[in-house]
Design an enzyme around this catalytic site. Structure first.
Site, mmCIF file in Angstrom:
data_model
loop_
_atom_site.group_PDB
_atom_site.id
_atom_site.type_symbol
_atom_site.label_atom_id
_atom_site.label_comp_id
_atom_site.label_asym_id
_atom_site.label_seq_id
_atom_site.Cartn_x
_atom_site.Cartn_y
_atom_site.Cartn_z
ATOM 1 N N GLU A 1 -4.623 18.749 30.512
ATOM 2 C CA GLU A 1 -3.752 17.633 30.869
ATOM 3 C C GLU A 1 -2.772 18.051 31.963
ATOM 4 O O GLU A 1 -1.895 18.884 31.732
ATOM 5 C CB GLU A 1 -2.976 17.164 29.635
ATOM 6 C CG GLU A 1 -3.856 16.869 28.429
ATOM 7 C CD GLU A 1 -3.059 16.860 27.141
ATOM 8 O OE1 GLU A 1 -2.011 16.176 27.082
ATOM 9 O OE2 GLU A 1 -3.464 17.555 26.194
ATOM 10 N N HIS B 1 -5.837 12.393 29.251
ATOM 11 C CA HIS B 1 -6.059 13.342 28.149
ATOM 12 C C HIS B 1 -7.550 13.663 28.073
ATOM 13 O O HIS B 1 -8.222 13.389 27.060
ATOM 14 C CB HIS B 1 -5.558 12.705 26.853
ATOM 15 C CG HIS B 1 -5.191 13.671 25.778
ATOM 16 N ND1 HIS B 1 -6.131 14.411 25.094
ATOM 17 C CD2 HIS B 1 -3.987 14.014 25.257
ATOM 18 C CE1 HIS B 1 -5.525 15.148 24.187
ATOM 19 N NE2 HIS B 1 -4.210 14.945 24.264
#
Length: 346
Positions: free
Chosen positions: A311, A177
């Site tokens: 991501e 992330h």
């Protein structure tokens, strides 16, 4: 190339280590054993060291924040509708932690774990390992996870994520992330950066951001990043036209590790990151609701649009949408995924 290990802090009475890898160009990668966090991915440009990711100086900044800054996320990134899906073993139910859905692997996912670690001296890399158990995170079967971080002399960060399923079938769809900001340190938002996506489709989403199953063309839409697009200008449109006032969306990509899935460029300095992935989705989040004056990041107090999370993963909730791809792991099966961040300067 040098790899250094040091104690970085303590969490839940366990020592947390930091590994620093530096290449011949002085490009630097710092990895924490808590959540596999990328604390630093920095370059030296015009005599100044620039951290290309949002970060904190101390461990508390990461552990007390709810925004998953630069963490390994899994077993499953993204949302699972109702935290359930149908398998050959019957209906699977996993814990829910957001609006009745499972998000980012739940409260006991990989992003909240301490990894064991070792240096791979042959490849000058760091390997993080963890065993996710059904008793701890509620996902079916036990899963052995290895995450390898490698920094090359070509200024690539190569992330290899491998999962081996035990006992009974489960799922494996992890990501990192990572929040990027490539601008000079005095620039505290993403308005001076441009984005290019190798994607002509995005997913339809419900209000709770769970995929509906619909795949929507992006042509001539605010979601169209098929040409380099200034984020500051595009965010103006998102603020007017969307409830989120920014990006929190899922884009379909080819999943070809040899072709950039996304390219982020700082328009002023011409620093560039190409993101490569062997899976079929890129999730973008422009930190729309990041707003905490007490949270002090490397670019100042936390505020909206301070960075953009990119991501690389499989399409979320794929277990409930057969055309989204396969994230299931059979007993004793191993799957390996790759993400590459390539730095360059135009």
């Amino acid at each position: 190339m040098t790899v250094i290990k040091e104690i970085f802090g303590q969490y839940n009475d366990e020592l947390i280590y930091r590994y620093t890898i530096e290449n011949q160009h002085q490009t630097r990668l710092k990895i924490l054993t808590f959540a596999g966090i990328i604390q630093e991915f920095s370059v030296v440009d015009a005599g100044q060291r620039i951290n290309l990711v949002l970060s904190f100086e101390d461990l508390a900044g990461f552990t007390e924040s709810g925004y998953n800054f630069n963490r390994i996320i899994g077993r499953h990134d993204g949302r699972i509708d109702g935290g359930r899906w149908q398998s050959l073993d019957g209906q699977i139910q996993v814990p829910t932690n957001e609006n009745g859905n499972n998000l980012h692997g739940g409260l006991h996912g990989l992003g909240n774990q301490i990894f064991s670690s070792r240096i791979d001296n042959l490849n000058e890399a760091v390997i993080l390992s963890y065993t996710a158990t059904e008793a701890n995170d509620g996902f079916p079967g036990n899963l052995n996870v290895d995450i390898t971080y490698q920094l090359t002399n070509d200024d690539q960060v190569v992330i290899t994520m491998s999962g081996t399923q035990k006992e009974r079938a489960g799922i494996f769809n992890p990501t990192v992330h990572t929040y990027f900001n490539l601008s000079n340190p005095t620039v505290t938002d993403i308005s001076e950066m441009s984005l290019l996506l190798a994607s002509d489709r995005h997913l339809g989403l419900r209000e709770d951001k769970v995929p509906t199953g619909e795949i929507i063309p992006v042509a001539n839409d605010i979601y169209d990043f098929t040409q380099p697009t200034n984020l500051g200008e595009r965010l103006t449109s998102f603020k007017l036209m969307t409830k989120e006032a920014g990006l929190d969306d899922i884009f379909v990509v080819r999943g070809d590790i040899n072709i950039p899935a996304a390219t982020l460029v700082d328009d002023t300095t011409q620093r560039q990151i190409d993101i490569y992935s062997d899976r079929n989705a890129i999730v973008l989040y422009t930190a729309n609701d990041l707003n905490d004056e007490h949270m002090l990041l490397n670019r100042g107090a936390a505020h909206p649009y301070e960075g953009i999370a990119i991501e690389a993963q499989n399409l979320p909730d794929a277990m409930n949408h057969p055309d989204f791809g396969n994230v299931v792991l059979q007993p004793n099966e191993t799957k390996t995924h790759h993400i590459i961040y390539q730095y360059s300067h135009r």
